[in-house]
Each structure stands twice: as structure tokens, then as C-alpha cells.
Design a protein around this motif. Structure first.
Motif, PDB file in Angstrom:
ATOM      1  N   ASP A  91       0.857  -1.178   0.000  1.00 43.64           N
ATOM      2  CA  ASP A  91       0.000   0.000   0.000  1.00 43.64           C
ATOM      3  C   ASP A  91       0.900   1.237   0.000  1.00 43.64           C
ATOM      4  O   ASP A  91       1.640   1.456   0.959  1.00 43.64           O
ATOM      5  CB  ASP A  91      -0.891  -0.012   1.245  1.00 43.64           C
ATOM      6  N   PRO A  92       0.851   2.052  -1.061  1.00 46.85           N
ATOM      7  CA  PRO A  92       1.751   3.209  -1.137  1.00 46.85           C
ATOM      8  C   PRO A  92       1.486   4.264  -0.064  1.00 46.85           C
ATOM      9  O   PRO A  92       2.323   5.131   0.158  1.00 46.85           O
ATOM     10  CB  PRO A  92       1.491   3.765  -2.535  1.00 46.85           C
ATOM     11  N   THR A  93       0.335   4.196   0.629  1.00 48.25           N
ATOM     12  CA  THR A  93       0.054   5.177   1.680  1.00 48.25           C
ATOM     13  C   THR A  93       0.732   4.818   3.000  1.00 48.25           C
ATOM     14  O   THR A  93       0.780   5.633   3.901  1.00 48.25           O
ATOM     15  CB  THR A  93      -1.463   5.318   1.915  1.00 48.25           C
ATOM     16  N   TYR A  94       1.239   3.567   3.115  1.00 43.47           N
ATOM     17  CA  TYR A  94       1.953   3.148   4.323  1.00 43.47           C
ATOM     18  C   TYR A  94       3.369   3.687   4.304  1.00 43.47           C
ATOM     19  O   TYR A  94       3.971   3.862   3.250  1.00 43.47           O
ATOM     20  CB  TYR A  94       2.020   1.632   4.426  1.00 43.47           C
ATOM     21  N   THR A  95       3.897   3.894   5.498  1.00 42.98           N
ATOM     22  CA  THR A  95       5.297   4.287   5.587  1.00 42.98           C
ATOM     23  C   THR A  95       6.172   3.079   5.340  1.00 42.98           C
ATOM     24  O   THR A  95       5.694   1.939   5.345  1.00 42.98           O
ATOM     25  CB  THR A  95       5.624   4.866   6.979  1.00 42.98           C
ATOM     26  N   GLU A  96       7.449   3.306   5.180  1.00 41.26           N
ATOM     27  CA  GLU A  96       8.389   2.223   4.906  1.00 41.26           C
ATOM     28  C   GLU A  96       8.379   1.150   5.986  1.00 41.26           C
ATOM     29  O   GLU A  96       8.549  -0.023   5.719  1.00 41.26           O
ATOM     30  CB  GLU A  96       9.802   2.789   4.743  1.00 41.26           C
ATOM     31  N   HIS A  98       5.923  -0.056   7.568  1.00 37.92           N
ATOM     32  CA  HIS A  98       4.763  -0.930   7.496  1.00 37.92           C
ATOM     33  C   HIS A  98       4.731  -1.788   6.248  1.00 37.92           C
ATOM     34  O   HIS A  98       3.863  -2.632   6.098  1.00 37.92           O
ATOM     35  CB  HIS A  98       3.470  -0.092   7.550  1.00 37.92           C
ATOM     36  N   GLN A  99       5.637  -1.586   5.332  1.00 36.74           N
ATOM     37  CA  GLN A  99       5.626  -2.361   4.095  1.00 36.74           C
ATOM     38  C   GLN A  99       6.168  -3.750   4.334  1.00 36.74           C
ATOM     39  O   GLN A  99       7.013  -3.983   5.186  1.00 36.74           O
ATOM     40  CB  GLN A  99       6.442  -1.657   3.013  1.00 36.74           C
TER      41      GLN A  99
END
Length: 101
Positions: A91-96, A98-99
């Protein structure tokens, strides 16, 4: 496998290469745990999931994960090891932090 596939050798080599990559990654994780002073001292599994207790720089901590989450993470990691596109899981809205790595 020979009975199912006419030419199993390439598939067996592919599986072996993935196993070797996983082994190398686990080795690197163990090295990083040692470098960071992390020591796992308890792993408990039940019908809900896994709970891990560990020491980090003298402090006791715990981490738990549900089986459904473990399964989803394993699927993504397996697809990545097989060279498949896993960008759909990020999800591109997550910070690094959380990826999925």
C-alpha cells in the motif's frame, strides 16, 4: 516428481535455488539478531497463532501474530522468492516501516 513432469530437472533446480535463498536470508536474520542483542527465549504456538518472547538489550518483550497473518506474509514472501510481482501487496500510503519486506 518425475511421474508428473517430463522434464523435472529445471523445476528441481529452481526449487533448490529458492531453498538456498531462504537459508541465506535466515542466516542473515540470525546475524542481525546477534548484532542487535536480540535473543528469542520462548516460542508458543496455539490454534490462534504464535507468541514469541525475547530479550533485547536486557528488556523482556513479546510479539504475537495470528495464523491468518502468518499465512498472508508467507504467501507474499514465497511469491517474492519465486520472482513474482509482489507490488500489489504494498500500500503506497503506508510508511516504509509498514511495508512487507
Amino acid at each position: 516428481m518425475e511421474k508428473v513432469l517430463k522434464t523435472p530437472e529445471p523445476y528441481l533446480k529452481w526449487i533448490k535455488a529458492v531453498q538456498d535463498k531462504i537459508t541465506q536470508d535466515l542466516k542473515e536474520i540470525r546475524i542481525q539478531f546477534r548484532k542487535r542483542g536480540i535473543k528469542v527465549y520462548s516460542v508458543e504456538k496455539d490454534h490462534m497463532g504464535v507468541e514469541v518472547k525475547y530479550l533485547c538489550r536486557g528488556y523482556q518483550n513479546n510479539f504475537s501474530m495470528l495464523w491468518s497473518r502468518i499465512g498472508a506474509r508467507c504467501q507474499v514472501k514465497m511469491e517474492a522468492y519465486l520472482g513474482l510481482d509482489t507490488s500489489k501487496y504494498i500500500d503506497p500510503t503506508y510508511t516504509e516501516l509498514h511495508q512487507i519486506d
